[in-house]
Design a protein around this motif. Structure first.
Motif, mmCIF file in Angstrom:
data_model
loop_
_atom_site.group_PDB
_atom_site.id
_atom_site.type_symbol
_atom_site.label_atom_id
_atom_site.label_comp_id
_atom_site.label_asym_id
_atom_site.label_seq_id
_atom_site.Cartn_x
_atom_site.Cartn_y
_atom_site.Cartn_z
ATOM 1 N N HIS A 98 47.360 27.694 11.137
ATOM 2 C CA HIS A 98 48.299 27.650 11.838
ATOM 3 C C HIS A 98 49.072 28.819 12.187
ATOM 4 C CE1 HIS A 98 50.986 28.704 8.450
ATOM 5 N NE2 HIS A 98 50.085 27.849 7.790
ATOM 6 N N CYS A 157 53.156 25.802 -3.846
ATOM 7 C CA CYS A 157 52.308 24.369 -4.487
ATOM 8 C C CYS A 157 51.151 24.852 -5.337
ATOM 9 C CB CYS A 157 51.491 24.164 -3.130
ATOM 10 S SG CYS A 157 52.463 23.611 -1.750
ATOM 11 N N GLU A 209 44.328 31.634 1.186
ATOM 12 C CA GLU A 209 44.984 31.671 2.651
ATOM 13 C C GLU A 209 45.558 33.394 2.793
ATOM 14 O OE1 GLU A 209 48.564 29.425 3.054
ATOM 15 O OE2 GLU A 209 48.749 29.666 5.096
HETATM 16 N N1 MF3 Z 1 52.031 26.828 2.956
HETATM 17 C C1 MF3 Z 1 51.295 25.491 3.123
HETATM 18 C C2 MF3 Z 1 50.230 25.997 4.416
HETATM 19 O O1 MF3 Z 1 49.688 26.655 4.009
HETATM 20 C C3 MF3 Z 1 52.305 24.583 3.409
HETATM 21 C C4 MF3 Z 1 53.116 24.260 2.440
HETATM 22 S S1 MF3 Z 1 54.105 22.993 2.654
HETATM 23 C C5 MF3 Z 1 55.251 22.794 1.688
HETATM 24 O O2 MF3 Z 1 50.461 25.645 5.350
HETATM 25 F F1 MF3 Z 1 56.116 21.875 1.860
HETATM 26 F F2 MF3 Z 1 54.799 22.716 0.580
HETATM 27 F F3 MF3 Z 1 55.962 23.842 1.607
#
Ligand code: MF3
Ligand code: CO
Length: 266
Positions: free
Chosen positions: A186, A79, A250
């Motif tokens: 999470h 992303c 993160e």
């Molecule tokens: N990695 C992301 C998070 O930190 C989520 C990405 S969702 C996706 O929780 F679909 F882009 F993979």
């Protein structure tokens, strides 16, 4: 004096064995390498699609699988969330980086069925001071949450620590930050997103207990303005409702007897 088991819930954030943590750290190191390569490559004129291809090549070259690709139909391996994008920005060939852009890159990989998930924020060239403060405050909030990953703490102790990290940064940088509402960290293991959900703020002392082997993805998201967000028509990209810039950091982190272990380190 006897204890009274069962009077209150004694749920524990799921525990991984030492060997399983080592396996997660292999996936995590690949994510860290992908993020480092993306950071190195980012420059004016480079597209976010170029960055996605670099991350995918590093992950596959290291024997991993990009976990984002195909996740609920997501079309890329990273992303890339630029400026007012908070998270889940989709890389595109038409989106070229420009000097002063504030770029958050989130990346995940799977090795031997185990997941790593990590995000960084950086500038394209120099950032103006307020954007640099925003990224630093977000990173410091993450680090405060990581420091709370110790046996005997509870889930919301981590949330509270992240929030205190944000409030301390507000004093340090002499400005307010918005803690993005509705998104958080999470559990993670053989799936990317597992219970429990980890808010980035809240009162301490609640929720399941942390024990050696418990793993959480800790991921504060801060803005220079509102806590409110909007999802664009692509049904992925999360932007700030007021157009102010956002940052995201993160790490995937394990609780151990010897203290927090960052599984998404190089
Ligand atoms: N990695 C992301 C998070 O930190 C989520 C990405 S969702 C996706 O929780 F679909 F882009 F993979
Ligand atoms: Co995550």
């Amino acid at each position: 004096m006897v204890s009274l088991p069962g009077l209150r819930s004694r749920k524990v954030v799921p525990q991984r064995s030492a060997g399983e943590l080592d396996a997660m750290a292999v996936a995590g190191a690949l994510v860290a390498a992908a993020l480092a390569a993306v950071n190195q490559a980012a420059a004016p004129g480079v597209s976010t699609k170029d960055l996605d291809e670099i991350a995918e090549a590093v992950i596959r070259g290291g024997g991993g699988t990009p976990s984002f690709l195909g996740y609920h139909g997501y079309p890329a391996s990273i992303c890339s969330s630029v400026n007012d994008r908070v998270v889940h920005g989709i890389p595109s060939a038409g989106e070229k980086l420009a000097p002063g852009d504030l770029v958050s890159i989130d990346c995940g990989a799977i090795v031997d069925g185990w997941h790593g998930d990590s995000a960084i924020t950086f500038g394209v060239g120099a950032l103006i001071p307020v954007d640099a403060a925003l990224s630093a405050a977000t990173r410091e909030s993450m680090e405060a949450g990581i420091a709370a990953m110790i046996p005997g703490n509870r889930l919301s102790d981590v949330s509270h620590a992240i929030e205190l990290g944000t409030r301390a940064a507000e004093v340090r940088y002499d400005r307010k930050f918005g803690i993005v509402a509705g998104y958080g960290g999470h559990g993670i293991g053989r799936q990317m997103h597992m219970d429990p959900f980890l808010p980035n703020e809240g009162a301490p002392g609640r929720g399941p207990v942390l024990a050696p082997g418990s793993v959480l993805a800790i991921e504060p998201m801060l803005t220079l303005g509102t806590v409110k967000t909007v999802v664009l028509d692509d049904e992925w990209t999360v932007v700030t409702a007021d157009g102010t810039r956002a940052a995201h950091w993160e790490h995937t982190v394990a609780v151990t007897e010897d203290g927090p272990r960052i599984l998404t380190a190089l």
